[in-house]
Design a protein around this motif. Structure first.
Motif, PDB file in Angstrom:
ATOM      1  N   VAL A  42      36.169  33.516  45.672  1.00 11.25           N
ATOM      2  CA  VAL A  42      36.834  34.653  46.306  1.00 11.25           C
ATOM      3  C   VAL A  42      37.897  35.175  45.356  1.00 11.25           C
ATOM      4  O   VAL A  42      38.787  34.432  44.933  1.00 11.25           O
ATOM      5  N   PRO A  43      37.843  36.448  44.954  1.00 15.06           N
ATOM      6  CA  PRO A  43      38.845  36.985  44.043  1.00 15.06           C
ATOM      7  C   PRO A  43      40.245  36.886  44.635  1.00 15.06           C
ATOM      8  O   PRO A  43      40.444  36.993  45.844  1.00 15.06           O
ATOM      9  N   MET A  44      41.212  36.662  43.775  1.00 15.05           N
ATOM     10  CA  MET A  44      42.598  36.551  44.207  1.00 15.05           C
ATOM     11  C   MET A  44      43.215  37.924  44.383  1.00 15.05           C
ATOM     12  O   MET A  44      43.110  38.778  43.513  1.00 15.05           O
ATOM     13  N   VAL A  45      43.847  38.152  45.527  1.00 13.72           N
ATOM     14  CA  VAL A  45      44.568  39.390  45.763  1.00 13.72           C
ATOM     15  C   VAL A  45      45.899  39.309  45.032  1.00 13.72           C
ATOM     16  O   VAL A  45      46.737  38.462  45.342  1.00 13.72           O
ATOM     17  N   ARG A  46      46.087  40.157  44.056  1.00 13.47           N
ATOM     18  CA  ARG A  46      47.249  40.091  43.196  1.00 13.47           C
ATOM     19  C   ARG A  46      48.472  40.731  43.833  1.00 13.47           C
ATOM     20  O   ARG A  46      49.589  40.281  43.667  1.00 13.47           O
ATOM     21  N   SER A  47      48.259  41.831  44.535  1.00 13.14           N
ATOM     22  CA  SER A  47      49.384  42.483  45.215  1.00 13.14           C
ATOM     23  C   SER A  47      48.853  43.290  46.378  1.00 13.14           C
ATOM     24  O   SER A  47      47.775  43.864  46.307  1.00 13.14           O
ATOM     25  N   ALA A  50      25.754  45.086  45.532  1.00 10.44           N
ATOM     26  CA  ALA A  50      25.868  44.596  46.907  1.00 10.44           C
ATOM     27  C   ALA A  50      27.100  43.710  47.073  1.00 10.44           C
ATOM     28  O   ALA A  50      27.841  43.840  48.056  1.00 10.44           O
ATOM     29  N   ALA A  51      27.338  42.822  46.109  1.00 11.63           N
ATOM     30  CA  ALA A  51      28.490  41.917  46.196  1.00 11.63           C
ATOM     31  C   ALA A  51      29.802  42.677  46.041  1.00 11.63           C
ATOM     32  O   ALA A  51      30.799  42.372  46.709  1.00 11.63           O
ATOM     33  N   PHE A  52      29.808  43.668  45.163  1.00 13.94           N
ATOM     34  CA  PHE A  52      31.004  44.480  44.953  1.00 13.94           C
ATOM     35  C   PHE A  52      31.354  45.255  46.221  1.00 13.94           C
ATOM     36  O   PHE A  52      32.519  45.269  46.655  1.00 13.94           O
ATOM     37  N   GLU A  53      30.367  45.878  46.848  1.00 16.93           N
ATOM     38  CA  GLU A  53      30.608  46.642  48.062  1.00 16.93           C
ATOM     39  C   GLU A  53      31.052  45.725  49.204  1.00 16.93           C
ATOM     40  O   GLU A  53      31.916  46.103  50.012  1.00 16.93           O
ATOM     41  N   THR A  99      24.224  55.103  40.321  1.00 22.91           N
ATOM     42  CA  THR A  99      23.159  54.680  41.230  1.00 22.91           C
ATOM     43  C   THR A  99      23.019  53.162  41.303  1.00 22.91           C
ATOM     44  O   THR A  99      22.583  52.622  42.311  1.00 22.91           O
ATOM     45  N   GLU A 100      23.373  52.465  40.221  1.00 25.70           N
ATOM     46  CA  GLU A 100      23.276  50.995  40.184  1.00 25.70           C
ATOM     47  C   GLU A 100      24.278  50.492  39.161  1.00 25.70           C
ATOM     48  O   GLU A 100      24.597  51.189  38.182  1.00 25.70           O
ATOM     49  N   TYR A 101      24.772  49.269  39.357  1.00 26.91           N
ATOM     50  CA  TYR A 101      25.746  48.726  38.416  1.00 26.91           C
ATOM     51  C   TYR A 101      25.928  47.225  38.637  1.00 26.91           C
ATOM     52  O   TYR A 101      25.539  46.670  39.675  1.00 26.91           O
ATOM     53  N   LYS A 102      26.566  46.601  37.648  1.00 22.78           N
ATOM     54  CA  LYS A 102      27.012  45.214  37.753  1.00 22.78           C
ATOM     55  C   LYS A 102      28.313  45.101  36.982  1.00 22.78           C
ATOM     56  O   LYS A 102      28.345  45.330  35.776  1.00 22.78           O
ATOM     57  N   VAL A 103      29.386  44.794  37.704  1.00 20.22           N
ATOM     58  CA  VAL A 103      30.681  44.651  37.051  1.00 20.22           C
ATOM     59  C   VAL A 103      30.809  43.223  36.522  1.00 20.22           C
ATOM     60  O   VAL A 103      30.246  42.275  37.085  1.00 20.22           O
TER      61      VAL A 103
END
Length: 268
Positions: free
Chosen positions: A3-8, A126-129, A221-225
């Motif tokens: 789970v990404p850390m919420v920085r602020s 999908a994971a980003f959204e 249309t598609e991506y992966k960060v």
């Protein structure tokens, strides 16, 4: 997945956006309200080939410094970052444009992040959204998002400038050029629209991408960060300005299979 850390986190919306252009003069000068969505026309209008609007970029940028849209005659994709509007033409090259250009559909806001998250592992679309959905926590409100960082890949498309008589949008997108950017640094911005607003806007996610050198990009249309910073804000204040043109008056804004048509047009 970690789970990404919420920085602020900032709770609530501040009434003014620091450094935003002010409207009015003297003691009545006011700064614009943050995270208020301003929209010209509707997505359903584009489906009915109404590609000419009344709003100039100069007028549009009075209502926001962050956003996206298109141009009259469907002449490419628009991205607005830091108060600068850029146009992606069919080849995916970005260029600044004069304020006299007009738009048939655009959405802008004075973006002020409420939450900022560091992403340090790959996330597909999908994971980003899903991450944005969790941060916003309310599927019935609009949201604005900005990702700045490295993407493993970004698939974009743009549209060609059209000539009268304008063809339907679903015919236009069948011939749209596409571009894949690999291992690219840049900024992806856009909006999440509630499902019940389909046709008014694009239900779900609508995002555009601009490379770090500000030279390429388009409608995503598609991506992966891979890694970077995600910023989000919730939007509950929406201002929609509808055209008073004859073309708008005659447009069919309730076509059959509206949802399917928009998904096809937007590449979803």
């Amino acid at each position: 997945m970690k789970v990404p850390m919420v920085r602020s986190v900032q709770t609530g919306l501040r009434q003014n956006t620091q450094g935003a252009p002010a409207h009015g003069e003297g003691k009545n000068k006011q700064k614009p309200v943050a995270n208020r969505l301003y929209q010209t026309s509707t997505m359903a209008v584009l489906l009915d080939a109404v590609y000419d609007g009344e709003t100039t970029l100069d007028e549009l940028l009075q209502h926001g410094n962050f956003g996206l849209g298109t141009f009259n005659a469907l002449d490419g994709e628009m991205i607005v970052t830091d108060g600068v509007a850029r146009q992606f033409r069919a080849e995916g090259v970005a260029a600044e444009v004069p304020g006299s250009l007009k738009t048939p559909f655009a959405c802008v806001t004075y973006f002020e992040p409420e939450q900022t998250v560091s992403i340090d592992e790959p996330l597909d679309k999908a994971a980003f959204e899903a991450l944005v959905d969790r941060l916003v926590g309310n599927s019935n409100l609009f949201a604005a998002l900005r990702f700045t960082g490295l993407c493993e890949k970004v698939d974009t498309r743009t549209v060609f400038c059209q000539c009268h008589p304008y063809p339907p949008m679903l015919e236009v997108v069948k011939k749209q050029p596409t571009l894949t950017l690999n291992a690219v640094q840049g900024t992806m911005i856009g909006f999440r629209t509630p499902a019940y607003m389909q046709g008014i806007n694009v239900a779900g996610y609508h995002v555009h991408f601009l490379t770090e050198d500000q030279k390429r990009g388009g409608h995503v249309t598609e991506y992966k960060v891979t890694r970077g910073t995600l910023e989000v804000a919730t939007i509950s204040d929406v201002d929609i300005r509808l055209p008073r043109t004859q073309q708008f008056a005659k447009a069919n804004l309730s076509p059959d299979h509206l949802h399917q048509a928009i998904q096809e047009a937007e590449g979803g």
